[in-house]
Design an enzyme around this catalytic site. Structure first.
Site, PDB file in Angstrom:
ATOM      1  N   ASN A 245      25.990  10.485   9.853  1.00  0.00           N
ATOM      2  CA  ASN A 245      27.441  10.581  10.064  1.00  0.00           C
ATOM      3  C   ASN A 245      27.829  11.683  11.047  1.00  0.00           C
ATOM      4  O   ASN A 245      29.003  12.048  11.135  1.00  0.00           O
ATOM      5  CB  ASN A 245      28.174  10.794   8.733  1.00  0.00           C
ATOM      6  N   GLU A 298      40.493   8.180   9.241  1.00  0.00           N
ATOM      7  CA  GLU A 298      41.109   9.479   9.038  1.00  0.00           C
ATOM      8  C   GLU A 298      41.790   9.912  10.320  1.00  0.00           C
ATOM      9  O   GLU A 298      41.574   9.336  11.389  1.00  0.00           O
ATOM     10  CB  GLU A 298      40.057  10.524   8.644  1.00  0.00           C
TER      11      GLU A 298
END
Length: 676
Positions: A245, A298
């Site tokens: 990630n 996000e």
């Protein structure tokens, strides 16, 4: 499109940069170009850092650990008060998304170069932000947005959503506090690890769970809004090349989006920004599936690490615009003025060793020579960095060393430019991912744009162990090394006064051994070039001005421009090129015969030892002496550079002796435990 700094006076007298490393240097460059006095803060470990030297003034604020310096809000506020800074740019990370910090500045009459604290509140909490996004008409990923109390509740929720799921820290960022779970055991383990990482990195251990979209692309929209109701989106960035990630390679625009999807994503991003009263630069992140359906992930209420690629394709200085927005100036352009020009690639250079599972590496940069930065109509090379030769990479901070960026009129040429820039990037003293970045650039799927967030795990499932160069490339390297060896010998002959008349008549002969293959070659040198003849009669011409002692050999080999990293060794060279690290031997025929008779040195047997793969601190030990462990079972967890690394058993074993306990600081290859 460019914006002129000469059109208006400096919006602030002084700007304190509440950060370190390359982003502090980046902000200082723009601020100084605007005529603003710059003030740096630094920890004890960063006294000699590049950002400190660049700033007009600098203030030491505390010990090396970030928790006692860069993210200690009271220490930073004291520095702001002591220096009389009129404005503060937080960069990214540290205090950049802390609404308490923004409010504390406002209370003191100091301008925060970023969004309002209320917008940070709403978007900084990933649970709340998804609810707001849904209300604003932004497409969102299915998931559980409520707080999760313990691992068993996490398992229950994951089952309801359906595996695989993403376990994420509500206050997270940079890949910290994030795990993918495919079953109950991974959900339990991931929840506990994410909770610990979140508490350590952000001081907030709240966790949420959402559906993990298989094979997604990570594409984000850069927005810019002012205090006068204007909001624009500056195209997108593709950030799908990730490991754990953590973004590794980014580009702008995306090779996947069409104009309709780009417009829809941009409009939704601006709708979300308006819904929270956003001002300044911000990024709305989406995951995009194979059908170009996109879902909100996000919003990052700060400058993104990968912002340079947006600057390169738009001509807009995002740091300058952030400063001007903070000074209440309106944006100097509207949406119809935004034009995307060409293609830009960013490669993140990390202090991590790809040959050791990308584990963090620390130490001194004994050599640091980035490629030359330049700007032309055909190509741009840019290197955003905060280190210099002789500097130290510390275990206390993020492992990123630099962001190497290239621009060209189209994607293929931008990738070619990146390959050349990586070839010429000299870095010694620590483990680093330059070879891996070269491997990504050369990968057929990357070059075609066929990528997703699982690209690295899919293409290198067993880890990275270097690059196997094509046979024709290896032949060119053999020709190059024979030529370099001849140049070395000529230098030695001139020093000693030896002249080989026979060699002048018939040419110099060598046997070059590279990547398991031997090439018998004969060299004939001409003016500025050497002809290298192979046993099969083919001839390669090697041209260049390399001299002994030069670390880079810039050659033209058989018409192909080539840059080689060269390190002399006994009877040959260590050669690095396009991700390959080669030990090339250059022998006479007799030396090659004798070398074939020499036995190979055997390495020490460490099969019954668990060695610490990187410098770090033991978080906890999962086994006891005498315990039998199964393949894949966790043995212990080591934290390095704010990331937890779980060390697992490679096969069924019995623990004989423990050499380390929770809280111990370990060096590379220090023994953690022994097995029977």
């Amino acid at each position: 499109m460019t914006t002129s700094r000469s059109e208006a006076r400096a919006p602030f007298r002084s700007l304190l940069v509440a950060n370190r490393g390359e982003i502090a240097c980046r902000v200082i460059r723009s601020a100084r170009a605007m005529g603003i006095e710059t003030i740096a803060i630094h920890s004890e470990a960063d006294r000699d850092a590049v950002h400190v030297a660049m700033a007009d003034r600098a203030v030491e604020i505390g010990p090396a650990p970030a928790a006692q310096s860069y993210i200690d809000m009271e220490r930073v506020l004291r520095a702001i008060e002591d220096t009389g800074a009129e404005a503060v740019h937080p960069g990214y990370g540290f205090l950049s998304e802390n609404p308490k910090f923004a409010r504390a500045l406002a209370k003191r009459g100091v301008v925060f170069v970023g969004p309002p604290a209320g917008a940070i509140d709403k978007m900084g909490d990933k649970i709340a932000s998804k609810k707001i996004a849904a209300e604003a008409g932004v497409s969102t990923v299915p998931g559980h947005m409520g707080l999760i109390e313990d691992a068993e509740e996490a398992v229950k929720i994951a089952r309801e959503i359906g595996y695989p799921v993403m376990i994420k820290a509500s206050a997270g960022g940079g890949g910290k506090g994030m795990r993918i779970a495919h079953d109950d055991d991974q959900a339990r383990e991931g929840f506990e690890a994410s909770k610990r990482e979140a508490a350590s990195s952000f001081g907030d251990d709240r966790i949420f769970i959402e559906k993990f979209v298989v094979g997604p692309r990570h594409i984000e929209i850069q927005v810019l809004a002012d205090r006068h109701g204007n909001c624009v989106y500056l195209g997108e960035r593709e950030c799908s090349i990730q490991r754990r990630n953590q973004k590794v390679v980014e580009e702008a625009p995306s090779p996947f989006l069409d104009e309709a999807t780009r417009t829809a994503m941009g409009e939704q991003a601006c709708a979300l920004a308006r819904a929270v009263g956003y001002e300044s630069a911000g990024t709305v992140e989406f995951i995009v599936d194979a059908e170009r359906n996109f879902y909100f992930l996000e919003m990052n209420t700060r400058l993104q690490v990968e912002h340079p690629v947006t600057e390169l394709i738009t001509g807009i200085d995002l740091v300058e615009q952030m400063i001007r927005v903070a000074a209440q100036e309106p944006l100097p352009f509207a949406q119809q003025d935004i034009k995307l020009n060409g293609w830009a690639i960013e490669s993140r250079l990390y202090a991590e060793d790809p040959y050791r599972g990308f584990l963090p590496s620390i130490g001194r940069l004994t050599r640091y020579r980035p490629p030359q930065e330049f700007v032309s109509d055909a190509e741009v090379v840019r290197n955003d960095t905060g280190v210099a030769e002789g500097g130290e990479i510390s275990m206390h901070y993020d492992p990123m060393i630099a962001k190497l960026c290239t621009w060209a009129p189209d994607r293929a040429r931008a990738i070619d430019a990146m390959e050349r820039a990586l070839d010429g990037f000299e870095l010694e003293g620590i483990g680093h991912n330059l070879p891996f970045l070269s491997a990504v650039m050369a990968h057929p799927k990357f070059r075609s744009g066929d990528i997703h967030t699982g690209f690295i795990a899919e293409e290198w499932p067993e880890g990275f162990d270097g690059v196997a160069l094509p046979g024709e490339t290896l032949r060119r390297i053999a020709a190059a090394c024979a030529t370099l060896q001849r140049i070395e010998e000529i230098r030695r002959a001139r020093i000693s006064g030896r002249i080989d008349h026979h060699e002048r008549r018939v040419g110099k002969a060598f046997v070059v051994q590279v990547a398991g293959e031997s090439h018998a070659v004969t060299l004939k040198a001409g003016t500025g070039a050497t002809d290298v003849r192979f046993e099969d009669g083919t001839v390669m011409r090697v041209e260049g001005d390399w001299r002994p002692g030069m670390r880079l050999a810039r050659l033209v080999i058989d018409g192909v421009p080539t840059v080689l990293k060269v390190a002399p060794r006994i009877a040959g060279f260590r050669l690095r090129h396009r991700g390959a690290d080669l030990d090339v031997k250059v022998w006479t025929a007799r030396q090659a015969e004798l070398a074939a008779l020499m036995p190979e040195k055997q390495g020490a047997d460490t099969s019954k030892l668990l060695l610490c793969p990187m410098p770090g601190v033991v978080v906890h030990v999962d086994v006891v002496e005498g315990q039998e462990v199964e393949e894949g079972q966790p043995l212990c967890t080591v934290e390095a550079m704010k990331m937890e690394n779980v060390l697992r058993a490679e096969r069924k074993l019995r623990v004989a002796k423990l050499h380390a306990a929770a809280g111990d600081s370990l060096s590379v290859d220090q023994t953690i435990m022994e097995f029977e």
